[in-house]
Design an enzyme around this catalytic site. Structure first.
Site, PDB file in Angstrom:
ATOM      1  N   TYR A 138      -7.400  -9.296   4.698  1.00 27.22           N
ATOM      2  CA  TYR A 138      -6.042  -9.030   5.179  1.00 27.22           C
ATOM      3  C   TYR A 138      -6.039  -7.951   6.263  1.00 27.22           C
ATOM      4  O   TYR A 138      -5.191  -7.949   7.142  1.00 27.22           O
ATOM      5  CB  TYR A 138      -5.139  -8.584   4.027  1.00 27.22           C
ATOM      6  CG  TYR A 138      -4.505  -9.715   3.254  1.00 27.22           C
ATOM      7  CD1 TYR A 138      -5.283 -10.606   2.535  1.00 27.22           C
ATOM      8  CD2 TYR A 138      -3.129  -9.892   3.257  1.00 27.22           C
ATOM      9  CE1 TYR A 138      -4.711 -11.647   1.820  1.00 27.22           C
ATOM     10  CE2 TYR A 138      -2.546 -10.925   2.542  1.00 27.22           C
ATOM     11  CZ  TYR A 138      -3.333 -11.797   1.825  1.00 27.22           C
ATOM     12  OH  TYR A 138      -2.747 -12.823   1.126  1.00 27.22           O
ATOM     13  N   ASP A 161     -14.133 -19.905  -7.057  1.00 26.49           N
ATOM     14  CA  ASP A 161     -13.744 -21.324  -7.082  1.00 26.49           C
ATOM     15  C   ASP A 161     -13.761 -21.845  -8.518  1.00 26.49           C
ATOM     16  O   ASP A 161     -12.850 -22.552  -8.951  1.00 26.49           O
ATOM     17  CB  ASP A 161     -14.645 -22.169  -6.160  1.00 26.49           C
ATOM     18  CG  ASP A 161     -16.129 -22.015  -6.456  1.00 26.49           C
ATOM     19  OD1 ASP A 161     -16.525 -21.046  -7.130  1.00 26.49           O
ATOM     20  OD2 ASP A 161     -16.915 -22.878  -6.004  1.00 26.49           O
ATOM     21  N   ASP A 180      -4.568 -13.456  -4.033  1.00 27.35           N
ATOM     22  CA  ASP A 180      -3.364 -14.131  -3.533  1.00 27.35           C
ATOM     23  C   ASP A 180      -3.341 -15.573  -4.025  1.00 27.35           C
ATOM     24  O   ASP A 180      -2.338 -16.062  -4.545  1.00 27.35           O
ATOM     25  CB  ASP A 180      -3.381 -14.075  -2.000  1.00 27.35           C
ATOM     26  CG  ASP A 180      -2.143 -14.713  -1.395  1.00 27.35           C
ATOM     27  OD1 ASP A 180      -1.042 -14.462  -1.923  1.00 27.35           O
ATOM     28  OD2 ASP A 180      -2.282 -15.469  -0.415  1.00 27.35           O
ATOM     29  N   ASP A 187      -1.076 -17.411  -7.422  1.00 31.03           N
ATOM     30  CA  ASP A 187      -0.160 -18.554  -7.290  1.00 31.03           C
ATOM     31  C   ASP A 187      -0.509 -19.637  -8.314  1.00 31.03           C
ATOM     32  O   ASP A 187       0.371 -20.278  -8.894  1.00 31.03           O
ATOM     33  CB  ASP A 187      -0.208 -19.150  -5.877  1.00 31.03           C
ATOM     34  CG  ASP A 187       0.866 -18.563  -4.964  1.00 31.03           C
ATOM     35  OD1 ASP A 187       1.279 -17.406  -5.201  1.00 31.03           O
ATOM     36  OD2 ASP A 187       1.294 -19.259  -4.016  1.00 31.03           O
TER      37      ASP A 187
HETATM   38  C1  IPM Z   1       2.032 -12.379  -1.737  1.00 36.53           C
HETATM   39  C2  IPM Z   1       2.442 -13.015  -0.433  1.00 36.53           C
HETATM   40  C3  IPM Z   1       1.990 -12.143   0.719  1.00 36.53           C
HETATM   41  C4  IPM Z   1       0.480 -12.062   0.676  1.00 36.53           C
HETATM   42  C5  IPM Z   1       2.484 -12.586   2.108  1.00 36.53           C
HETATM   43  C6  IPM Z   1       3.985 -12.729   2.151  1.00 36.53           C
HETATM   44  C7  IPM Z   1       2.007 -11.650   3.183  1.00 36.53           C
HETATM   45  O1  IPM Z   1       1.937 -14.304  -0.349  1.00 36.53           O
HETATM   46  O2  IPM Z   1       2.465 -11.225  -1.984  1.00 36.53           O
HETATM   47  O3  IPM Z   1       1.325 -13.001  -2.515  1.00 36.53           O
HETATM   48  O4  IPM Z   1      -0.228 -12.939   1.209  1.00 36.53           O
HETATM   49  O5  IPM Z   1      -0.025 -11.098   0.086  1.00 36.53           O
HETATM   50 MN    MN Z   2       0.919 -14.995  -2.151  1.00 37.85          MN
END
Ligand code: IPM
Ligand code: MN
Length: 370
Positions: free
Chosen positions: A142, A226, A250, A254
């Site tokens: 990042y 992975d 990240d 999700d």
């Molecule tokens: C998260 C989001 C952020 C990230 C974006 C909005 C920059 O996806 O907080 O998970 O990638 O960290």
């Molecule tokens: Mn995210």
């Protein structure tokens, strides 16, 4: 009782809608005397671009620095798609994380019993799920330099992102994960790609050393990132604390979010180092994004945002009882059948963002016997 300074940054998309529900809970906590807050508002992301021409003004950053804690909604949306890369809405959030030193991102994925059927996975795989993802938040790809697109002589282009980690950055996030594991089931899984990445090699080496030197009582397992993604959908309950870098964190968070039924359920805490006074900088935000497709329609799920306030009460202010109350009210509202669309089973009646906020408030009042 101390009065805490809260900076509210609703941001974009559904951010303001879900933040409005948190404000109801903040108001209720103040009224009942459970906690006392002074709240102020600011802009971040696209809303800050519209207001000040950049995604985070120096003035807002200074106010964030001075606050006892920050609550953030979400940033981004198609409205700002054409904007210069450095001025995009996400840059505001990244600057907040980086400049405030919020290196430890805690993302708890809990599957509420009432929602086990809303998950894409079978009930028995997710019921009772309780994972804590510890994502490194101020390093890795990042922020690594160089980060650029350059032109090549043949007219094509070359893009570079840099994944970079130092011993110190890995050590401090490892400590956060091991300390948390001690308060939970005593197990940590560390995810990286040491089979293809030098940062993975160092990550594994440093986590192993921190473990051996300080946390012999905690169980440590290394897993390739992975494989970790695969295990999360195959047998998620094998994990307790999962520590990983910024980018893998990240993605994996999700995945974990969907196990709980909806991305609209996951809160998060981003914490800095503990200072000499025993306090730390902290920002709390839902894991979900700005969801521009449903923004302004009034049916976004406010639970991740309200859950983020509960984390704030617990981690920033030591108000464990108030945090339990808020989390308990969420559980009870869900058990009583309150459902926004994202967590409703087929044919089940759904309610609006505001009605979900009210359902949680009602449970709070019942719990307090008001
Ligand atoms: C998260 C989001 C952020 C990230 C974006 C909005 C920059 O996806 O907080 O998970 O990638 O960290
Ligand atoms: Mn995210």
């Amino acid at each position: 009782m101390s009065t805490y300074k809260l900076l509210l940054l609703p941001g974009d998309g559904i951010g303001p809608e879900v933040m409005a529900e948190v404000e109801k809970v903040v108001g209720w906590l103040g009224k009942t005397g459970l906690a006392s807050f002074e709240t102020e508002h600011g802009h971040v992301g696209g809303s800050a671009i519209d207001a000040h021409g950049k995604p985070l003004s120096d003035e807002t950053l200074a106010r964030a620095d001075a606050a006892d804690a920050i609550l953030l909604g979400a940033v981004g949306g198609p409205k700002w798609n054409g904007i210069a890369y450095d001025l995009r809405p996400e840059a505001g959030l990244l600057r907040l994380r980086k400049d405030l030193g919020l290196f430890a991102n805690l993302r708890p994925a809990i599957c509420y019993p009432a929602l086990a059927d809303a998950s894409a996975l079978k009930r028995e795989l997710v019921e009772g799920l309780d994972i804590m993802i510890v994502r490194e938040l101020t390093g890795g790809v990042y922020f690594g330099e160089p980060k650029e697109i350059t032109a090549l002589p043949d007219g094509s282009k070359r893009a570079v992102d840099t994944q970079v980690y130092t011993t110190g950055e890995i050590e401090r996030i490892a400590h956060v994960a091991f300390d948390l594991a001690r308060k939970r089931s005593g197990r940590v899984a560390s995810a990286e790609k040491n089979n293809v990445m030098k940062t993975g090699v160092l990550w594994k080496e440093v986590v192993t050393k921190v473990h051996a030197e300080h946390y012999a009582d905690v169980e440590l397992e290394h897993v390739l990132a992975d494989n970790c993604a695969m295990q999360l959908v195959r047998r998620p309950k094998q994990f307790d604390v999962l520590v990983t870098d910024n980018l893998f964190g990240d993605v994996l968070s999700d995945v974990a979010a969907m196990l709980t039924g909806s991305l609209g359920m996951l809160p998060s805490a981003s914490l800095g180092a503990v200072d000499a006074r025993g306090t730390r900088k902290a920002l709390y935000e839902p894991v979900h994004g700005s969801a521009p497709d449903i923004a302004g329609k009034g049916f976004a799920n406010p639970i991740a945002m309200i859950g983020s306030l509960a984390m704030c009460l617990r981690y920033s202010f030591g108000l464990g009882e108030a945090a339990d109350l808020v989390e308990g009210a969420i559980t009870k509202a869900l058990a009583s059948g309150a459902r926004t669309r994202d967590i409703a089973a087929e044919g089940q009646e759904t309610i609006s963002t505001a009605q979900m906020g009210d359902a949680i408030l009602r449970e709070l009042e019942t719990a307090r016997g008001v």
